[in-house]
Design a protein around this motif. Structure first.
Motif, PDB file in Angstrom:
ATOM      1  N   GLU A  90       0.862  -1.182   0.000  1.00  0.00           N
ATOM      2  CA  GLU A  90       0.000   0.000   0.000  1.00  0.00           C
ATOM      3  C   GLU A  90       0.899   1.233   0.000  1.00  0.00           C
ATOM      4  O   GLU A  90       1.625   1.481   0.969  1.00  0.00           O
ATOM      5  CB  GLU A  90      -0.910  -0.011   1.223  1.00  0.00           C
ATOM      6  CG  GLU A  90      -1.881  -1.185   1.240  1.00  0.00           C
ATOM      7  CD  GLU A  90      -2.788  -1.151   2.454  1.00  0.00           C
ATOM      8  OE1 GLU A  90      -2.799  -0.111   3.156  1.00  0.00           O
ATOM      9  OE2 GLU A  90      -3.479  -2.144   2.711  1.00  0.00           O
ATOM     10  N   VAL A  93       0.909   3.795   2.980  1.00  0.00           N
ATOM     11  CA  VAL A  93       1.493   3.216   4.198  1.00  0.00           C
ATOM     12  C   VAL A  93       3.004   3.110   4.059  1.00  0.00           C
ATOM     13  O   VAL A  93       3.760   3.388   5.005  1.00  0.00           O
ATOM     14  CB  VAL A  93       0.863   1.845   4.483  1.00  0.00           C
ATOM     15  CG1 VAL A  93       1.539   1.178   5.679  1.00  0.00           C
ATOM     16  CG2 VAL A  93      -0.621   1.986   4.744  1.00  0.00           C
ATOM     17  N   LEU A  94       3.475   2.710   2.878  1.00  0.00           N
ATOM     18  CA  LEU A  94       4.915   2.605   2.651  1.00  0.00           C
ATOM     19  C   LEU A  94       5.584   3.965   2.794  1.00  0.00           C
ATOM     20  O   LEU A  94       6.645   4.085   3.421  1.00  0.00           O
ATOM     21  CB  LEU A  94       5.185   2.027   1.262  1.00  0.00           C
ATOM     22  CG  LEU A  94       6.658   1.983   0.832  1.00  0.00           C
ATOM     23  CD1 LEU A  94       7.464   1.081   1.744  1.00  0.00           C
ATOM     24  CD2 LEU A  94       6.781   1.523  -0.611  1.00  0.00           C
ATOM     25  N   ARG A  95       4.981   4.990   2.228  1.00  0.00           N
ATOM     26  CA  ARG A  95       5.576   6.328   2.323  1.00  0.00           C
ATOM     27  C   ARG A  95       5.624   6.790   3.776  1.00  0.00           C
ATOM     28  O   ARG A  95       6.632   7.343   4.221  1.00  0.00           O
ATOM     29  CB  ARG A  95       4.767   7.313   1.475  1.00  0.00           C
ATOM     30  CG  ARG A  95       5.314   8.728   1.523  1.00  0.00           C
ATOM     31  CD  ARG A  95       4.568   9.637   0.578  1.00  0.00           C
ATOM     32  NE  ARG A  95       5.085  10.996   0.676  1.00  0.00           N
ATOM     33  CZ  ARG A  95       4.643  11.914   1.522  1.00  0.00           C
ATOM     34  NH1 ARG A  95       3.672  11.609   2.371  1.00  0.00           N
ATOM     35  NH2 ARG A  95       5.158  13.120   1.548  1.00  0.00           N
ATOM     36  N   ALA A  96       4.544   6.573   4.526  1.00  0.00           N
ATOM     37  CA  ALA A  96       4.536   6.967   5.936  1.00  0.00           C
ATOM     38  C   ALA A  96       5.600   6.216   6.724  1.00  0.00           C
ATOM     39  O   ALA A  96       6.295   6.797   7.570  1.00  0.00           O
ATOM     40  CB  ALA A  96       3.153   6.718   6.526  1.00  0.00           C
ATOM     41  N   ALA A  97       5.772   4.924   6.430  1.00  0.00           N
ATOM     42  CA  ALA A  97       6.784   4.127   7.134  1.00  0.00           C
ATOM     43  C   ALA A  97       8.193   4.606   6.819  1.00  0.00           C
ATOM     44  O   ALA A  97       9.056   4.678   7.695  1.00  0.00           O
ATOM     45  CB  ALA A  97       6.621   2.655   6.772  1.00  0.00           C
ATOM     46  N   ARG A 100       8.842   8.019   8.614  1.00  0.00           N
ATOM     47  CA  ARG A 100       8.987   7.848  10.059  1.00  0.00           C
ATOM     48  C   ARG A 100      10.323   7.232  10.436  1.00  0.00           C
ATOM     49  O   ARG A 100      10.794   7.399  11.560  1.00  0.00           O
ATOM     50  CB  ARG A 100       7.852   6.985  10.590  1.00  0.00           C
ATOM     51  CG  ARG A 100       6.505   7.688  10.597  1.00  0.00           C
ATOM     52  CD  ARG A 100       5.417   6.801  11.156  1.00  0.00           C
ATOM     53  NE  ARG A 100       4.114   7.460  11.091  1.00  0.00           N
ATOM     54  CZ  ARG A 100       2.979   6.899  11.481  1.00  0.00           C
ATOM     55  NH1 ARG A 100       2.995   5.661  11.970  1.00  0.00           N
ATOM     56  NH2 ARG A 100       1.845   7.559  11.394  1.00  0.00           N
ATOM     57  N   SER A 185       1.721  12.399   9.686  1.00  0.00           N
ATOM     58  CA  SER A 185       0.995  11.727   8.616  1.00  0.00           C
ATOM     59  C   SER A 185      -0.395  11.351   9.101  1.00  0.00           C
ATOM     60  O   SER A 185      -0.581  10.962  10.258  1.00  0.00           O
ATOM     61  CB  SER A 185       1.741  10.461   8.171  1.00  0.00           C
ATOM     62  OG  SER A 185       0.999   9.762   7.199  1.00  0.00           O
ATOM     63  N   THR A 187      -1.920   8.925   7.661  1.00  0.00           N
ATOM     64  CA  THR A 187      -2.020   7.499   7.350  1.00  0.00           C
ATOM     65  C   THR A 187      -1.511   6.673   8.517  1.00  0.00           C
ATOM     66  O   THR A 187      -0.407   6.896   9.006  1.00  0.00           O
ATOM     67  CB  THR A 187      -1.207   7.161   6.088  1.00  0.00           C
ATOM     68  OG1 THR A 187      -1.667   7.970   4.999  1.00  0.00           O
ATOM     69  CG2 THR A 187      -1.351   5.694   5.726  1.00  0.00           C
ATOM     70  N   ASP A 188      -2.299   5.737   8.964  1.00  0.00           N
ATOM     71  CA  ASP A 188      -1.896   4.857  10.050  1.00  0.00           C
ATOM     72  C   ASP A 188      -0.976   3.774   9.510  1.00  0.00           C
ATOM     73  O   ASP A 188      -1.228   3.204   8.442  1.00  0.00           O
ATOM     74  CB  ASP A 188      -3.125   4.224  10.704  1.00  0.00           C
ATOM     75  CG  ASP A 188      -2.747   3.385  11.920  1.00  0.00           C
ATOM     76  OD1 ASP A 188      -1.677   3.646  12.504  1.00  0.00           O
ATOM     77  OD2 ASP A 188      -3.517   2.473  12.276  1.00  0.00           O
ATOM     78  N   GLU A 189       0.077   3.521  10.239  1.00  0.00           N
ATOM     79  CA  GLU A 189       1.053   2.504   9.829  1.00  0.00           C
ATOM     80  C   GLU A 189       0.911   1.273  10.718  1.00  0.00           C
ATOM     81  O   GLU A 189       1.419   1.227  11.837  1.00  0.00           O
ATOM     82  CB  GLU A 189       2.475   3.052   9.950  1.00  0.00           C
ATOM     83  CG  GLU A 189       3.532   2.036   9.578  1.00  0.00           C
ATOM     84  CD  GLU A 189       4.908   2.485  10.039  1.00  0.00           C
ATOM     85  OE1 GLU A 189       5.816   1.648  10.062  1.00  0.00           O
ATOM     86  OE2 GLU A 189       5.066   3.669  10.396  1.00  0.00           O
ATOM     87  N   ASP A 191       1.708  -2.031  12.426  1.00  0.00           N
ATOM     88  CA  ASP A 191       2.982  -2.711  12.678  1.00  0.00           C
ATOM     89  C   ASP A 191       2.766  -3.709  13.824  1.00  0.00           C
ATOM     90  O   ASP A 191       2.980  -3.394  14.990  1.00  0.00           O
ATOM     91  CB  ASP A 191       4.069  -1.692  13.028  1.00  0.00           C
ATOM     92  CG  ASP A 191       5.453  -2.319  12.980  1.00  0.00           C
ATOM     93  OD1 ASP A 191       5.579  -3.442  12.459  1.00  0.00           O
ATOM     94  OD2 ASP A 191       6.406  -1.697  13.475  1.00  0.00           O
TER      95      ASP A 191
END
Length: 226
Positions: A90, A93-97, A100, A185, A187-189, A191
């Protein structure tokens, strides 16, 4: 090892319900490469000793077929891994991860966008082809006709991607992506513990593979020097 990687990638693509897209995209790369490896190494392998068939200067050897199969299997595993990841991940989600974890926002956005584009190139080409056929494009039979049609489709695709990249760069600049400071962000990541455990397992396994290759090579070099 390559068989295990290929099976795991196909299993991941099946779980993500993209195995059909992955197989179609991978076949475009793997099948021509496998045929090339078979023609070069299967017929003209210089180190082949076990001759299975002789066709003039060409010799089909067991060693050549084995070598060609190993190269094709390795390529298939690498291609399927990258395609399964790019089609399953996704992008938000990848960009937010990435951001961070210290990756610059612009670089994280570029990486995530590249994966997103890789997953949609086939769909974009299909839309371009349909639009050109609606305007009267006729694909002539034969390799030459297909090559001309492919050229006519690739040029609009490249122009479309360049134009989209410029628009996104301007939007990022207007939203202050180039400014320093901590990023937040919406967007929730997700994990979970399973994901964290899998990451550590893959990191340890990768390190073990590297050490299993590097350590014997270093020992052999220094041991042989004595």
């Amino acid at each position: 090892m390559w068989v295990a990687v290929l099976v795991a990638s196909v299993g991941a693509a099946t779980a993500a319900r993209v195995v059909g897209k992955v197989a179609a995209a991978a076949s475009v790369v793997v099948v021509p490469f496998a045929l090339w490896a078979l023609a070069i190494h299967g017929l003209f392998f210089p180190e082949g000793r076990t001759v299975l068939a002789a066709l003039g200067p060409a010799r089909v050897t067991a060693e050549g077929l084995t070598y060609a199969g190993e190269i094709a299997l390795r390529t298939a595993a690498l291609v399927v891994v990258m395609l399964a990841f790019s089609m399953w991940v996704e992008v938000p989600v990848l960009r937010a991860a990435l951001v961070r974890r210290g990756v610059p926002a612009q670089l994280g956005y570029v990486l995530a966008t590249a994966l997103g584009l890789a997953a949609t190139v086939a769909e974009r080409l299909e839309r371009i082809r349909e639009a050109q056929e609606a305007r009267g494009l006729v694909v002539r039979p034969g390799l030459g006709g297909r090559f001309v049609a492919a050229r006519l489709q690739v040029v609009p695709l490249v122009l479309q991607l360049v134009d989209e990249a410029g628009e996104r760069a301007a939007a990022l600049e207007a939203r202050g992506q180039a400014l320093p400071g901590r990023r937040t962000s919406y967007t929730d990541e997700p994990d979970s513990r399973a994901q964290r455990a899998l990451r550590w397992l893959l990191a340890v396994a990768s390190l073990a593979v590297v050490l299993s290759v590097v350590v014997p090579a270093v020992v052999g070099v220094f041991g042989g020097g004595r």
